[in-house]
Scaffold this active site. Structure first.
Site, PDB file in Angstrom:
ATOM      1  CG  ASP A   1       4.436  -6.322  16.731  1.00 21.97           C
ATOM      2  OD1 ASP A   1       5.586  -5.914  16.988  1.00 21.97           O
ATOM      3  OD2 ASP A   1       4.030  -7.451  17.060  1.00 21.97           O
TER       4      ASP A   1
ATOM      5  NE  ARG B   1       3.018 -16.054  24.146  1.00 20.74           N
ATOM      6  CZ  ARG B   1       3.694 -15.176  23.396  1.00 20.74           C
ATOM      7  NH1 ARG B   1       3.618 -15.229  22.070  1.00 20.74           N
ATOM      8  NH2 ARG B   1       4.461 -14.252  23.952  1.00 20.74           N
TER       9      ARG B   1
HETATM   10  C1  S3P Z   1       5.704 -10.826  20.721  1.00 21.55           C
HETATM   11  C2  S3P Z   1       6.168  -9.777  21.497  1.00 21.55           C
HETATM   12  C3  S3P Z   1       6.606  -8.483  20.918  1.00 21.55           C
HETATM   13  C4  S3P Z   1       6.155  -8.315  19.478  1.00 21.55           C
HETATM   14  C5  S3P Z   1       6.358  -9.559  18.661  1.00 21.55           C
HETATM   15  C6  S3P Z   1       5.590 -10.722  19.261  1.00 21.55           C
HETATM   16  C7  S3P Z   1       5.280 -12.067  21.396  1.00 21.55           C
HETATM   17  O1  S3P Z   1       8.029  -8.444  20.946  1.00 21.55           O
HETATM   18  O2  S3P Z   1       6.849  -7.237  18.880  1.00 21.55           O
HETATM   19  O3  S3P Z   1       5.934  -9.361  17.336  1.00 21.55           O
HETATM   20  O4  S3P Z   1       4.619 -12.910  20.747  1.00 21.55           O
HETATM   21  O5  S3P Z   1       5.589 -12.229  22.582  1.00 21.55           O
HETATM   22  P1  S3P Z   1       8.857  -7.862  22.188  1.00 21.55           P
HETATM   23  O6  S3P Z   1       8.738  -8.797  23.312  1.00 21.55           O
HETATM   24  O7  S3P Z   1      10.277  -7.762  21.674  1.00 21.55           O
HETATM   25  O8  S3P Z   1       8.256  -6.507  22.464  1.00 21.55           O
END
Ligand code: S3P
Length: 446
Positions: free
Chosen positions: A329, A35
């Site tokens: 995660d 981000r």
């Molecule tokens: C993330 C959101 C999660 C996570 C990924 C990173 C993010 O995914 O599993 O490693 O940075 O917004 P999901 O939105 O599919 O849950």
């Protein structure tokens, strides 16, 4: 991962090792690193970032933002400078955007492109090309973007953005910070107010950072905990100076390793403890894990502490499914802790784990069983009967990681607490999120 060539795979047997001691520092948070580059690339002026995670996933984001006109350069270790093009200023990339293994890059960038008048193609590795993109295609199509995806709504896909896009109100059908963020990022260049309703809270880095960059964003939480997030579009973002805190998802492997290897006493510095990410600490403590928070402070607008983790006798528990989004995660690492605990650990409500870099329920069930753990798989979770602290037998052959970094790192930790070691078929995917993992592990566990 750029190569799916099996002959280039890098197997390794992780052998039983002595206690983990000393002090380590984990790399920057992956979510915040992505981000930082994306929002820096949309601000006018110079954003400076320190502590950026230089893993392959974040480098895919950096390359994509460069391909769309931003200047993104590395000035030192973890130190980056981004000169943005301004919201609305993204250029059409000349080539397909190669997202490698990174779902976060793909889904968030689809959001950005969706409200710019440009066309972009997205490609990725074998793992990413199986993952569902319909969950972002659906809301972004409602905003006016046009998609040509591969069968099943997967990559490769082509996205024609809409300018102006149409603001929507979108209630998330799955608990996903990536889907939420894709819609909010599309909303940045959409006239009017784009609204996301989030029935179950997920990581809130996008909201915190969009506000930090000067976007008009409001969050309202009702008595049932449902969050309504509104962003006003055609925003002007102001460049920022960002210090990225350490990644709790990377710290997870060392927390579990120190808890399960007898004699360990390890301090992990600079761990981000945003409540939307800290579920694992809560669950491990409920299992009896001794995890102390030292030197609590705020880094880059996020709560951070050093964690002192000592070997502990863990007990199995039923994990509250409501905690899943705050540790989504970390389940592969938790499953390893459960395999070494006294008694049974039951997890449910984890359907989302089936659509991560691999099907983490099936792949962890197979890998832990191969290492001698007692695991049964249900539709939405694993039930694991632990050894009560005795080492796992270990694997005869190599376990299959399916291009999934977190499977490789979790099973490396299982190897430390085994008799014969655990062989992992391919350690290369670890570089997507934690390039220093093996060096840190070898240094801490001697
Ligand atoms: C993330 C959101 C999660 C996570 C990924 C990173 C993010 O995914 O599993 O490693 O940075 O917004 P999901 O939105 O599919 O849950």
């Amino acid at each position: 991962m750029s190569s799916a060539d099996p002959s280039a795979m890098r197997p390794r047997r992780f052998l039983p090792a002595g206690p983990l001691t000393g002090t380590i520092r984990v790399p920057g948070d992956k979510s915040i690193s992505h981000r930082s580059i994306m929002l820096g690339a949309l601000a006018i002026g110079e954003t400076r970032v320190t502590g950026l995670l230089e893993g392959e996933d974040v480098l895919s984001t950096a390359a994509a933002m460069r391909a769309m006109g931003a200047q993104v350069e590395r000035t030192g270790e973890g130190e980056w400078r981004v000169h943005g093009v301004g919201v609305g200023g993204l250029l059409q990339p000349a080539q397909a955007l190669d997202m490698g293994n990174s779902g976060t890059s793909t889904r968030l960038l689809m959001g950005l492109v969706a409200s710019h008048g440009i066309t972009a193609s997205f490609i990725g590795d074998a793992s990413l090309s199986k993952r569902p993109m319909g969950r972002v295609i659906e809301p972004l199509s409602r905003m006016g973007a046009d998609f040509t995806a591969s069968p099943g709504g997967t990559l490769p896909l082509m996205l024609r953005g809409a300018c102006p896009a149409v603001p929507i109100e979108y209630r998330l059908p799955v608990a996903s910070a990536q889907v939420k963020s894709a819609v909010l990022l599309a909303g940045l260049n959409t006239p009017g107010v784009t609204t996301v309703i989030e029935p179950v809270p997920t990581r809130d880095h996008s909201e915190r950072m969009l506000r930090g960059f000067g976007a008009e964003l409001e969050v309202e939480t009702d008595s049932a905990g449902v969050r309504t997030i509104r962003i006003r579009g055609e925003a002007d973002l102001k460049p920022q100076v960002i210090e990225v805190p350490g990644d709790p998802s990377s710290a997870a492997f060392f927390m579990v390793a120190a808890l399960v290897v007898p004699g360990s006493d390890l301090t992990i510095e600079n761990v981000g403890l945003n409540p939307t990410r800290a579920g694992l600490v809560e669950v491990l403590r409920a299992m009896g894990g001794q995890i102390e928070e030292l030197n609590a402070r705020v880094v880059g607008g996020e709560p951070v502490a050093d964690l002192r983790v000592r070997h502990s006798a863990l007990s199995g528990i039923a994990v509250d499914p409501a905690l899943a989004p705050s540790m989504i995660d970390e389940f592969p690492a938790l499953f390893v802790a459960a395999a070494l605990a006294q008694g049974t650990t039951v997890t449910t409500g984890l359907d989302e784990l089936r659509v991560k870099e691999s099907d983490r329920l099936a792949v962890m069930a197979a890998a832990l069983s191969a290492a001698g753990a007692r695991v049964s798989e249900s539709a939405d979770g694993l039930t694991i009967a632990g050894t009560g602290g005795a080492p796992l037998p270990g694997t005869a052959g190599a376990i299959a990681t399916h291009l999934d970094h977190r499977i490789a790192m979790s099973m490396a930790v299982a190897g430390l607490a085994s008799k014969a070691g655990v062989e992992v078929d391919d350690t290369r995917p670890i570089a997507t999120s934690f390039p220093q993992f093996e060096a840190l592990l070898d240094g801490a566990a001697r």
